[in-house]
Motif scaffolding. Structure first.
Motif, PDB file in Angstrom:
ATOM      1  N   GLN A   1      47.515  -1.083  13.301  1.00 33.06           N
ATOM      2  CA  GLN A   1      48.712  -0.624  12.596  1.00 33.06           C
ATOM      3  C   GLN A   1      49.846  -1.623  12.761  1.00 33.06           C
ATOM      4  OE1 GLN A   1      48.923   3.116  14.598  1.00 33.06           O
ATOM      5  NE2 GLN A   1      47.924   4.238  12.938  1.00 33.06           N
ATOM      6  N   ARG A   2      49.981  -2.157  13.972  1.00 32.50           N
ATOM      7  CA  ARG A   2      51.022  -3.168  14.189  1.00 32.50           C
ATOM      8  C   ARG A   2      50.783  -4.368  13.293  1.00 32.50           C
ATOM      9  NH1 ARG A   2      51.514  -3.389  20.749  1.00 32.50           N
ATOM     10  NH2 ARG A   2      51.111  -1.174  20.940  1.00 32.50           N
ATOM     11  N   GLN A   3      49.516  -4.741  13.189  1.00 37.10           N
ATOM     12  CA  GLN A   3      49.174  -5.879  12.352  1.00 37.10           C
ATOM     13  C   GLN A   3      49.583  -5.617  10.919  1.00 37.10           C
ATOM     14  OE1 GLN A   3      47.801  -8.878  13.568  1.00 37.10           O
ATOM     15  NE2 GLN A   3      48.840  -9.179  11.657  1.00 37.10           N
ATOM     16  N   ARG A   4      49.374  -4.394  10.455  1.00 37.00           N
ATOM     17  CA  ARG A   4      49.734  -4.086   9.075  1.00 37.00           C
ATOM     18  C   ARG A   4      51.246  -4.068   8.889  1.00 37.00           C
ATOM     19  NH1 ARG A   4      45.373  -0.368   8.917  1.00 37.00           N
ATOM     20  NH2 ARG A   4      46.702   1.454   8.715  1.00 37.00           N
ATOM     21  N   VAL A   5      51.979  -3.626   9.934  1.00 39.16           N
ATOM     22  CA  VAL A   5      53.441  -3.672   9.831  1.00 39.16           C
ATOM     23  C   VAL A   5      53.893  -5.126   9.719  1.00 39.16           C
ATOM     24  CG1 VAL A   5      55.608  -3.147  10.988  1.00 39.16           C
ATOM     25  CG2 VAL A   5      53.718  -1.538  11.113  1.00 39.16           C
ATOM     26  N   ALA A   6      53.277  -5.995  10.529  1.00 44.13           N
ATOM     27  CA  ALA A   6      53.636  -7.411  10.462  1.00 44.13           C
ATOM     28  C   ALA A   6      53.355  -7.965   9.063  1.00 44.13           C
ATOM     29  CB  ALA A   6      52.867  -8.203  11.511  1.00 44.13           C
ATOM     30  N   LEU A   7      52.235  -7.543   8.477  1.00 44.78           N
ATOM     31  CA  LEU A   7      51.914  -7.971   7.113  1.00 44.78           C
ATOM     32  C   LEU A   7      52.949  -7.436   6.129  1.00 44.78           C
ATOM     33  CD1 LEU A   7      48.061  -7.555   6.732  1.00 44.78           C
ATOM     34  CD2 LEU A   7      49.398  -9.615   6.373  1.00 44.78           C
ATOM     35  N   GLY A   8      53.336  -6.172   6.331  1.00 39.17           N
ATOM     36  CA  GLY A   8      54.327  -5.564   5.441  1.00 39.17           C
ATOM     37  C   GLY A   8      55.646  -6.310   5.510  1.00 39.17           C
ATOM     38  N   ARG A   9      56.045  -6.672   6.719  1.00 34.25           N
ATOM     39  CA  ARG A   9      57.308  -7.390   6.869  1.00 34.25           C
ATOM     40  C   ARG A   9      57.241  -8.744   6.166  1.00 34.25           C
ATOM     41  NH1 ARG A   9      59.162  -8.633  12.841  1.00 34.25           N
ATOM     42  NH2 ARG A   9      57.522 -10.183  12.592  1.00 34.25           N
TER      43      ARG A   9
END
Ligand code: ATP
Ligand code: MG
Lengths: 395, 291
Positions: A156-164
């Motif tokens: 999930q953190r990885q996806r947040v980083a991608l989203g940012r």
């Protein structure tokens, strides 16, 4: 969308030379992977493209425009870090919104207290909210928007980083080992997700990894680096099928390529374990040549080995690995003080070999790779063809 | 042939429980003794502040007075000395010093911890050297400078020598050094200036360090007598210790009951503030489990 052009990028930290003149042309919308062993300068190169590090020599151009004088955020690149680098005290929503608030609000509109005076701020913030929601929906983060990074799983953190990275619609995505902190299963899943994201966004991706599987599965092209230089640049299949040097051959492919010691006999004819092969090279007699044989080209030979264009040697089974759909067999070379060889084969074939059994392994000579003592690839010449030449392939 | 080795199984559960209990008693005994030793003067102050003058100098040690005299002592202290004024002065001085210290030290510490520039190490060595210089050394030139500028007898004069805290710079630098570079780089890519990175990204993660430093700074300056004594002669500006001194000289003579009552009143805000900060302290430390 943009091309990225690196011309003779050099970088040293003190006396250690980390990058020695890297040239690289990356096409618009391409997925290019930088792969190589730890410490070869991949991160340094990508940080130079981002503008986080300054090169000692050479130039970076994005979309045809030189960007060396620009600060990181002015280069229209976004970066995803191995450690995710989320802002720990901000919610997921604030993390993803941050690049947008930075670019769409003026400094005074971001200051506490003072920002209350801005009437415009509300409309801008509403636009940002909408963009954040859109990015979150794409990455299935909708229900996590109010959590803090510490309350998320690695994926999930990885996806947040991608989203940012995604929200600002950058021309170029830079990713430095974004999957290496994930467990194996999630990594495979995120690999597909990243490849699809690339297709959907159509942006240029520069992806750093030391995992050759990631490089092979996701990229349009792969640049294999070692000690600050690019050893070979090409499509994944080019790197796999025609490695330009021993290092590339050893790095690309899993299990690693089998290396057998051959020597040059009379008339340039190669000999393997004292038996002449039907390959010849330009090298002088007595020189050593490394013979690279992929694990899937090896096969069991039943009965007397025969046939032209096929080489063989005997080996003893050390261990079987069951991967379900296939087996990896590990052999010791009987009576020789050499590292063993691995063979990939079907369960049916593997069932025919018992532990510690002595078997004969054969391979098609045309399918093997030859490397000179200095590690360069050499091309064989057919026997009797005097004019055949050695073709060192260089990217 | 080997001697029997005691294994886990040979130690009976009762035996091990008894051992654990014994070690607990021992540890807590030592801690309680230490705490009593530390608290003794404080307790004595509280006890004295409710004793009548006749009992204060009696030879026997009593933890409770025969005649409760607290009301008289506290009323006398409150009437004869502007204690609230002293406390307010203390608050103004401590808050002023702390705010400026943080405003100065946090950016300095960030630069020393995270920015690359020539002379950085030299500057850090100077900071370490600064830690070794006691306040008494620059007192003379500071006094002369303030006198020349006509600034004696002001709040500013009491605060200015402490605005730049090398200890804070050192403490925050050590704390910031462990802050992940990647997060700072991400902030740079997101378009933040270095100042915004300091205040919006790095500082929020430094609450435990800030709370710890705030406790040190406030305790030190609330209790400071030396410097206010030099630059303040106006009793209206006096911080608690200096106020106590004026009070002791002028009003009370040897009325120790009233004096300790005043001391109790002036210590209370600090103790309360510390208890509140201690809460935040622990919150802050547990919050850093963020990766
Ligand atoms: N700030 C620095 N100061 C000195 N040396 C550095 C610095 N950053 C990197 N290096 C050195 O530069 C070399 C390349 O580092 P880099 O981080 O680019 O490697 P990498 O290819 O990304 O490796 P990995 O796969 O382990 O991430 C390493 O030998 C490293 O020690
Ligand atoms: Mg790296």
């Amino acid at each position: 969308m943009a091309t990225v052009t690196l011309s003779s990028i050099a970088k040293s930290f003190g006396a250690t030379r980390v990058l020695g003149g890297v040239d690289l042309d990356i096409a618009d919308g391409e997925f290019l992977t930088l792969v190589g062993p730890s410490g070869c300068g991949k991160s340094t190169l990508i940080r130079i493209i981002a503008g986080l590090e300054h090169q000692d020599g050479g130039a970076v151009a994005i979309g045809g425009q030189p960007v060396d004088h620009l600060r990181p955020h002015e280069r229209r690149v976004a970066m995803v870090f191995q450690s995710y680098a989320l802002y720990p005290h901000m919610s997921v929503r604030q993390n993803i919104a941050l690049p947008l608030t930075m670019s769409r609000l003026k400094l005074w509109q971001r200051l506490p207290l003072l920002r209350a005076l801005s009437g415009q701020r509300r409309t801008v913030m509403r636009g940002i909210e909408a963009d954040v929601a859109a990015a979150a929906a794409q990455l299935q983060l909708d229900h996590l928007l109010d959590r803090k990074p510490a309350q998320l799983s690695g994926g999930q953190r990885q996806r947040v980083a991608l989203g940012r990275a995604m929200v600002r619609h950058p021309d170029v995505f830079l990713m430095d080992e974004p999957l290496s902190n994930l467990d194996a299963k999630l990594r495979v899943h995120m690999r597909t997700e990243l490849a699809e994201l690339h297709k959907r966004l159509g942006a240029t991706f520069i992806y750093v990894t030391h995992d050759q599987v990631e490089a092979m599965t996701m990229s349009d092209r792969v640049a294999m680096m070692d000690s600050g230089t690019i050893l070979q640049l090409g499509t994944p299949s080019q790197l796999y099928e025609r490695p330009a040097s021993l290092k590339v051959a050893q790095f690309i492919g899993s299990p690693a390529i089998n290396l057998l010691p051959a020597s040059v006999g009379a008339g340039g004819r190669l000999e393997l374990f004292g038996r002449p092969m039907s390959l010849a090279v330009q090298q002088a007699q007595g020189q050593a040549v490394s013979l690279g044989v992929r694990s899937e080209t090896l096969s069991l030979v039943h009965g007397e080995p025969s046939g032209t264009g096929r080489a063989w040697f005997s080996a003893r089974l050390r261990r079987k690995e069951n991967l379900g759909s296939e087996y990896i067999l590990h052999f010791d070379l009987a009576g020789r003080d050499l590292p063993g060889v691995t063979m990939r084969t079907s369960p049916a074939q593997a069932a025919g070999v018992s532990e510690a059994a002595e078997v004969t392994l054969g391979f098609d000579e045309a399918a093997c790779h030859l490397f000179a003592a200095d590690g360069e690839r050499i091309e064989p010449r057919g026997l009797g063809v005097a004019t055949a030449s050695i073709v060192p392939l260089r990217a | 042939m080997s001697a029997p080795v005691p294994t886990v199984a040979t130690v009976s559960p009762a035996h091990s429980a008894a051992r654990r209990f014994l070690s607990l008693v021992l540890i807590h005994g030592v801690l309680v003794a230490g705490a009593l030793f530390m608290l003794a003067p404080f307790i004595w102050m509280l006890v004295t502040s409710i004793k009548p003058p006749s009992e204060i100098f009696s030879a026997e040690i009593a933890l409770w007075p025969k005649q409760f005299y607290g009301v008289e002592n506290y009323r006398f202290a409150m009437e004869k000395a502007p204690l609230l004024r002293f406390a307010l002065n203390g608050v103004i001085i401590c808050a002023g010093i702390l705010v400026v210290q943080l405003l100065v030290a946090i950016p300095c510490a960030y630069a020393l911890a995270k920015l690359e520039f020539p002379g950085r190490n030299l500057l850090f060595v100077l900071v370490l050297l600064g830690l070794c210089i006691p306040v008494q050394v620059p007192a003379m030139p500071l006094y002369i400078g303030l006198a020349q500028l006509g600034l004696l007898n002001t709040y500013f004069a009491m605060m200015v020598p402490f605005f730049l805290s090398v200890f804070a710079i050192f403490l925050f630098r050590q704390f910031f050094r462990s802050f992940p570079d990647d997060i700072i780089n991400a902030a740079r890519l997101d378009g933040m200036s270095e100042f915004e990175i300091v205040w919006r990204i790095v500082t929020p993660s430094a609450w435990p360090a800030i709370a710890a430093f705030a406790v040190f700074s406030t305790v030190a300056h609330w209790n400071d007598l030396y410097w206010p004594l030099i630059v303040i002669s106006d009793a209206k500006l006096a911080p608690p210790p200096l106020g106590m001194m004026f009070f002791a000289d002028a009003e009370t003579g040897s009325n120790y009951g009233a004096l300790t009552a005043a001391a109790t009143i002036l210590t209370t805000p600090l103790v309360l503030a510390f208890l509140i900060a201690r809460r935040r302290f622990i919150d802050g430390i547990t919050m850093t489990g963020v990766k």
